[in-house]
Motif scaffolding. Structure first.
Motif, PDB file in Angstrom:
ATOM      1  N   VAL A   6       0.836  -1.203   0.000  1.00 13.92           N
ATOM      2  CA  VAL A   6       0.000   0.000   0.000  1.00 13.92           C
ATOM      3  C   VAL A   6       0.868   1.249   0.000  1.00 13.92           C
ATOM      4  O   VAL A   6       0.597   2.225  -0.728  1.00 13.92           O
ATOM      5  N   GLN A   7       1.910   1.243   0.801  1.00 15.49           N
ATOM      6  CA  GLN A   7       2.799   2.404   0.852  1.00 15.49           C
ATOM      7  C   GLN A   7       3.527   2.623  -0.472  1.00 15.49           C
ATOM      8  O   GLN A   7       3.807   3.755  -0.865  1.00 15.49           O
ATOM      9  N   THR A   8       3.814   1.542  -1.184  1.00 14.85           N
ATOM     10  CA  THR A   8       4.582   1.638  -2.424  1.00 14.85           C
ATOM     11  C   THR A   8       3.713   1.913  -3.638  1.00 14.85           C
ATOM     12  O   THR A   8       4.051   2.765  -4.483  1.00 14.85           O
ATOM     13  N   PHE A   9       2.601   1.219  -3.744  1.00 13.83           N
ATOM     14  CA  PHE A   9       1.795   1.273  -4.969  1.00 13.83           C
ATOM     15  C   PHE A   9       0.463   1.996  -4.806  1.00 13.83           C
ATOM     16  O   PHE A   9      -0.256   2.167  -5.787  1.00 13.83           O
ATOM     17  N   GLY A  10       0.129   2.402  -3.583  1.00 15.34           N
ATOM     18  CA  GLY A  10      -1.114   3.111  -3.354  1.00 15.34           C
ATOM     19  C   GLY A  10      -2.148   2.252  -2.647  1.00 15.34           C
ATOM     20  O   GLY A  10      -2.054   1.018  -2.629  1.00 15.34           O
ATOM     21  N   ALA A  11      -3.161   2.922  -2.104  1.00 16.54           N
ATOM     22  CA  ALA A  11      -4.164   2.236  -1.290  1.00 16.54           C
ATOM     23  C   ALA A  11      -4.923   1.178  -2.069  1.00 16.54           C
ATOM     24  O   ALA A  11      -5.378   0.181  -1.496  1.00 16.54           O
ATOM     25  N   GLU A  12      -5.073   1.353  -3.379  1.00 19.98           N
ATOM     26  CA  GLU A  12      -5.842   0.390  -4.164  1.00 19.98           C
ATOM     27  C   GLU A  12      -5.090  -0.913  -4.397  1.00 19.98           C
ATOM     28  O   GLU A  12      -5.675  -1.873  -4.910  1.00 19.98           O
ATOM     29  N   ALA A  13      -3.813  -0.967  -4.028  1.00 18.26           N
ATOM     30  CA  ALA A  13      -3.053  -2.204  -4.222  1.00 18.26           C
ATOM     31  C   ALA A  13      -3.603  -3.329  -3.368  1.00 18.26           C
ATOM     32  O   ALA A  13      -3.603  -4.494  -3.784  1.00 18.26           O
ATOM     33  N   VAL A  14      -4.062  -3.013  -2.158  1.00 23.60           N
ATOM     34  CA  VAL A  14      -4.667  -4.011  -1.254  1.00 23.60           C
ATOM     35  C   VAL A  14      -5.921  -3.369  -0.667  1.00 23.60           C
ATOM     36  O   VAL A  14      -5.867  -2.753   0.398  1.00 23.60           O
ATOM     37  N   PRO A  15      -7.061  -3.500  -1.322  1.00 20.12           N
ATOM     38  CA  PRO A  15      -8.248  -2.755  -0.887  1.00 20.12           C
ATOM     39  C   PRO A  15      -9.097  -3.433   0.170  1.00 20.12           C
ATOM     40  O   PRO A  15      -9.860  -2.754   0.863  1.00 20.12           O
ATOM     41  N   ASN A  16      -9.018  -4.769   0.293  1.00 17.81           N
ATOM     42  CA  ASN A  16      -9.974  -5.491   1.140  1.00 17.81           C
ATOM     43  C   ASN A  16      -9.304  -6.589   1.954  1.00 17.81           C
ATOM     44  O   ASN A  16      -8.353  -7.211   1.495  1.00 17.81           O
ATOM     45  N   TYR A  17      -9.846  -6.813   3.141  1.00 22.94           N
ATOM     46  CA  TYR A  17      -9.446  -7.937   3.984  1.00 22.94           C
ATOM     47  C   TYR A  17     -10.702  -8.763   4.265  1.00 22.94           C
ATOM     48  O   TYR A  17     -11.606  -8.318   4.964  1.00 22.94           O
ATOM     49  N   ILE A  18     -10.752  -9.979   3.714  1.00 29.34           N
ATOM     50  CA  ILE A  18     -11.953 -10.809   3.752  1.00 29.34           C
ATOM     51  C   ILE A  18     -11.813 -11.868   4.841  1.00 29.34           C
ATOM     52  O   ILE A  18     -10.768 -12.515   4.961  1.00 29.34           O
ATOM     53  N   ILE A  19     -12.881 -12.024   5.612  1.00 29.42           N
ATOM     54  CA  ILE A  19     -12.879 -12.956   6.736  1.00 29.42           C
ATOM     55  C   ILE A  19     -13.736 -14.156   6.367  1.00 29.42           C
ATOM     56  O   ILE A  19     -14.972 -14.083   6.349  1.00 29.42           O
ATOM     57  N   SER A  20     -13.109 -15.288   6.075  1.00 25.92           N
ATOM     58  CA  SER A  20     -13.855 -16.513   5.777  1.00 25.92           C
ATOM     59  C   SER A  20     -14.539 -17.031   7.032  1.00 25.92           C
ATOM     60  O   SER A  20     -14.036 -16.874   8.143  1.00 25.92           O
ATOM     61  N   MET A  21     -15.684 -17.699   6.838  1.00 30.01           N
ATOM     62  CA  MET A  21     -16.444 -18.271   7.943  1.00 30.01           C
ATOM     63  C   MET A  21     -16.664 -17.254   9.054  1.00 30.01           C
ATOM     64  O   MET A  21     -16.495 -17.530  10.246  1.00 30.01           O
TER      65      MET A  21
END
Length: 923
Positions: free
Chosen positions: A487-502
């Motif tokens: 995120v710091q290198t390529f911008g916030a859109e590089a890793v937009p979501n954190y998904i929680i299975s189950m």
């Protein structure tokens, strides 16, 4: 009249049959030349008898007798031959679809549904107001997310060969039989087919996750870099011309994503290094493309200052102090573009840590953001237009501008995903290490929420530099830190979501947020400001029970002050993911589909009450048993308010190649996603009106009955798991080397712990297709109960309600691909005769019941009456499946009887590859 129509239909499909006949003949030549006439003659005998079986001229035993006792060294080329027959038939069918589409357009017929042209007509007729459209399309997003769920069985080498043959066949159709150019093309096709025949169909080693990353990124170079920006520009222009006062789509609507390298749920091979590799490689693809395009633009825009005037902004770029003042002194556009390339080269070197092709190293300052690049390119664009050179501005420069706007420095958003059980384990260890609580796992839910809320509100980290953690906790935190670096290198859109299975609780969501805080992605903020995080916390509701409780879970989370603040920092937007695969495996086809619909209705209500914008992320697989089917129809089948201009969905397995490997196909599929999203957002597509509640109650009842029937077989019948293991090649699916992920979440024989891919793929291989229909027939028959009025009610719903129509249409597609006579041969592999008779008897009876109820409701005796192209496809390809299925059964019997030779195992894997290719959406 009927005869004329039949003749017209025959004429329409003649090119398809000619292509299949030609390609089959070319393959036959390669087989005869390299395997010998005896093998060729055997293959021809089997092929002829298989077609006679389809025409019901002979019994299946005719094929079985030929194959009985065949030597494995002869069986292998036979299996390969029919696998390639199917692959070439697929190719011919794709060409036929292109021909039909071209003929439709040439005839001047109205645009077909799922095309943007058809959607624009519907929107024009609706006469919508600017303010309404602006509200509904706020933050509009359509995001296909490529995942590493593996059901694409073809090797890349085979895939590339098929692509080249397709291109040559497309050229061939433009020449007559006696044309020399056609003869040259056919020679090239023969060479390609021979190359395929001499190429191994299956991998000797399992794909590594690094390979999956590269495979996923290849689609950008093949199609997506060209297609996505062009569609974004076209849709923006079309919508703004209709509603000029709404200033629609300030950001591109189509923005792709990926799970490959970030999805670690059950995949131990995803590490911090892999996250870094995935984000760097994606960025490298973007930078590489931009730099290559700039090189070409420098050649194209070599306009002389003696002939054109430029704006002061371009002059300033052209006079940058890091450029050589003697190079192209009278070509300001070329110099300006070199200045852009020099700064972009510096940006790439800084971000990637290495030089890439087309770099121009002039010690220029890097660009801080993609918008800064776009500002310079926009200046060149404005200058060209000011001098009347719009044609030049609208060509390559426009494509590059749209690409930078769409892909930025990151190319695609990499989602992170992990199971809630792992989060709980890691958070418990962190809290214990920091002396916050010695046994977090023992706390009740309300105390967990209070504790986690407090931790999220403080700037104090839980860990110091000398903290010692277990392997799992250390790995998880390292992965989150790698995401922070991206995120710091390529911008916030590089890793937009954190998904929680189950995800089952509020604490599951807050645990993920706490990990984001410890990894440096969530800022607790000032006491009065509250926390903020560029990465959205996304709960994934998967089982039937979790879907039913999903709305109450979200509502409870939105009542927690610290989570309210996180959502506010996200622009009052909350994404929720819905799992199709596990809900189907848990409750069956009809119940899963209705549970998803009900969950969406309730989530929409929660979002409306909380004043937030809900974005749904659909975890759809390629096959109907995992949420597959036509994407356009699936979008229109969503409840009112569930789309609202935003849609994310997974693209998995073999459908990725089918949809995105060729520019025309990629354009059509992406266009259909946007068309469905616009219609579902701006028009009333549900069509139930005041009858909605009664229809929902009816579906509640059907769902309960379907689940009971499904559970009776899958969860309650003693010995069912053993029947499944013996009557399908589920154990062998894990040996197919089609992906890096293990076949099971845990080392267990439980259906619940088995991943949906081997569950669905195994039933497909055995031609049962059970996940796509079982339980539906019982539910429909019991509810109707011989009552003509109730049957009429279902028929009306079928014609009126897109959801119900799509459910039955997808079910029909699956059942048309099933073959219970073939399935009976797999059932014979079950050692316990009583168990076999009981379970297969239940399957056959339900299959007949479901087909009968489908016919009664739709009024069509033919399952595929509403899908003639698939009906024709099945007609063409299924004779090739006959020997593949029969050989697979024979080889499974040999393997399980003790012949575990390498050739027998290879033969089984080859049949699996061929059947997956033939059935297409198989896993």
């Amino acid at each position: 009249m009927g005869e004329s129509t039949s003749e017209t239909q025959q004429e329409a499909i003649r090119p398809l049959r000619d292509d299949i006949r030609f390609l089959g003949g070319v393959l036959g030549e390669a087989i005869r030349d390299h395997e010998g006439p005896e093998v060729f003659d055997l293959i021809e005998r089997v092929r002829i008898e298989a077609f006679r079986v389809r025409r019901e001229e002979v019994d299946r035993s005719a094929v079985a007798e030929i194959l009985d006792g065949i030597d494995i060294t002869t069986a292998l080329p036979l299996i390969r031959a029919f696998s390639y027959f199917v692959l070439l038939a697929n190719l011919a069918e794709d060409l036929q679809r292109d021909r039909r589409r071209a003929a439709h357009e040439a005839a001047g017929e109205p645009p077909q549904d799922s095309s943007l042209a058809a959607t624009y007509r519907k929107l024009d007729a609706a006469e919508l107001a600017d303010t309404e459209v602006a509200e509904l399309l706020t933050d509009a997003l359509v995001s296909p997310v490529i995942t590493a769920h593996p059901t694409e069985t073809r090797r890349r080498t085979v895939f590339d060969g098929q692509t080249r043959i397709t291109e040559l066949m497309r050229l061939r159709q433009h020449y007559g039989e006696n044309d020399r150019a056609r003869a040259d093309l056919e020679s090239q096709i023969r060479r390609q087919v021979l190359g395929l025949w001499r190429t191994a169909l299956i991998r000797l080693a399992r794909l590594r996750i690094q390979d999956e990353i590269s495979v996923g990124l290849r689609y950008y170079e093949i199609t997506l870099f060209e297609v996505i920006p062009a569609i974004n520009a076209q849709v923006r222009a079309a919508l703004r011309s209709r509603w000029p006062g709404a200033r629609l789509l300030p950001r591109p609507i189509l923005r792709p994503g990926s799970w490959i390298g970030g999805d670690r749920d059950g995949n131990p091979y995803v590490t911090a290094e892999v996250v870094g590799l995935a984000t760097r490689q994606a960025a490298g693809v973007a930078f590489g493309r931009y730099l290559r395009e700039l090189v070409e633009l420098e050649k194209t825009l070599a306009l002389s200052s003696r002939l054109v005037a430029v704006t002061p902004q371009v002059t300033a770029l052209a006079e940058a102090d890091y450029l050589d003042p003697t190079a192209h002194p009278d070509e300001p556009y070329r110099r300006a573009l070199q200045a852009v390339r020099a700064r972009l080269s510096a940006t790439a070197a800084q971000a990637l840590g290495e030089a890439i092709p087309h770099t121009l190293d002039l010690n220029a300052a890097p660009y801080p953001t993609p918008q800064a690049v776009l500002d310079d390119l926009d200046a060149v664009d404005a200058s060209l237009r000011a001098s009347g050179d719009d044609l030049l501005a609208d060509d390559r420069l426009a494509s590059l501008r749209y690409a930078v706007e769409t892909f930025g420095f990151h190319l695609q958003g990499l989602d992170m995903r992990q199971n809630s059980e792992v989060h709980e384990q890691v958070v418990a260890e962190l809290l214990a290490w920091a002396d916050v609580h010695p046994d977090y796992a023992s706390l009740p839910e309300d105390e967990r929420v209070r504790l986690l809320s407090a931790e999220l509100g403080t700037r104090r980290p839980l860990l110091g530099p000398h903290a010692r953690l277990g392997e799992t906790a250390s790995k998880e935190l390292d992965i989150v830190r790698a995401a922070r670096d991206a995120v710091q290198t390529f911008g916030a859109e590089a890793v937009p979501n954190y998904i929680i299975s189950m995800c089952t609780s509020v604490s599951d969501m807050l645990e993920a947020a706490l990990l984001l805080k410890e990894g440096g992605l969530l800022d607790p903020g000032a006491p009065e400001g509250g926390p903020s995080c560029s990465v959205a916390v996304v709960p994934l509701f998967e089982t039937i029970e979790d879907l039913a409780a999903g709305a109450s879970t979200l509502a409870a989370a939105l009542r927690v002050p610290v989570y309210q603040q996180l959502v506010a920092a996200q622009g009052m937007r909350q994404e929720v993911m819905l799992g199709y695969s596990d809900s189907n495996k848990d409750g069956g086809y009809l119940t899963a589909n209705w549970a998803l619909y009900r969950a969406e209705l309730e989530l929409v209500d929660v979002a409306r009450a909380a004043g937030i914008r809900l974005r749904l992320f659909h975890g759809r697989g390629g096959t109907v048993g995992r949420g597959g089917g036509r994407s356009y129809d699936a979008i229109l089948a969503q409840p009112v308010g569930a789309v609202r201009g935003a849609l994310r969905l997974t693209e998995q397995g073999e459908v990725i190649a089918a949809k995105y490997a060729e520019p025309g196909a990629a354009h059509r599929n992406l266009e259909s996603l946007i068309a469905g999203t616009l219609e579902s957002t701006l028009l009333d597509v549900e069509g139930l009106g005041p009858d909605a509640d009664a229809s929902y109650e009816l579906m509640d009842e059907l769902s309960r009955r379907a689940r009971a029937a499904y559970s009776q077989l899958v969860h309650e019948t003693p010995g069912f798991v053993e029947y499944f293991r013996q009557s399908t090649p589920v154990a062998e699916v894990g040996d197919l080397n089609i992906g890096s992920r293990p076949a099971s979440r845990k080392p267990t024989n439980s259906v619940g712990d088995l991943r949906a891919i081997p569950w669905v793929m195994s039933w497909s291989q055995a031609r049962v297709m059970l996940p796509g229909w079982y339980g539906t027939g019982t539910a429909l028959q019991e509810w109707v109960g011989g009552d003509a009025d109730r049957l009429a009610t279902l028929t009306e719903l079928y014609h009126r309600w897109p959801f119900f129509r799509t459910v039955l249409s997808n079910l029909a597609q699956v059942m048309a691909k099933s073959d219970l006579d073939i399935a009976a041969r797999y059932a014979d592999l079950v050692e316990d005769t009583a168990l076999r008779d009981t379970i297969f008897g239940m399957i056959r009876a339900e299959h007949e019941r479901t087909a009968r109820m489908h016919a009664a409701i739709t009024g069509n005796d033919q399952l595929l009456a509403d899908n003639p192209s698939l009906a024709e496809s099945i007609h063409n390809r299924f004779p090739y499946l006959e020997p593949l299925n029969q050989m697979q059964v024979a080889l499974l019997r040999r393997l399980r009887g003790g012949d575990d030779s390498e050739l027998v195992k290879r033969g089984i894997l080859l049949t699996m590859n061929g059947l997956a290719t033939a059935l297409r959406n198989s896993g």
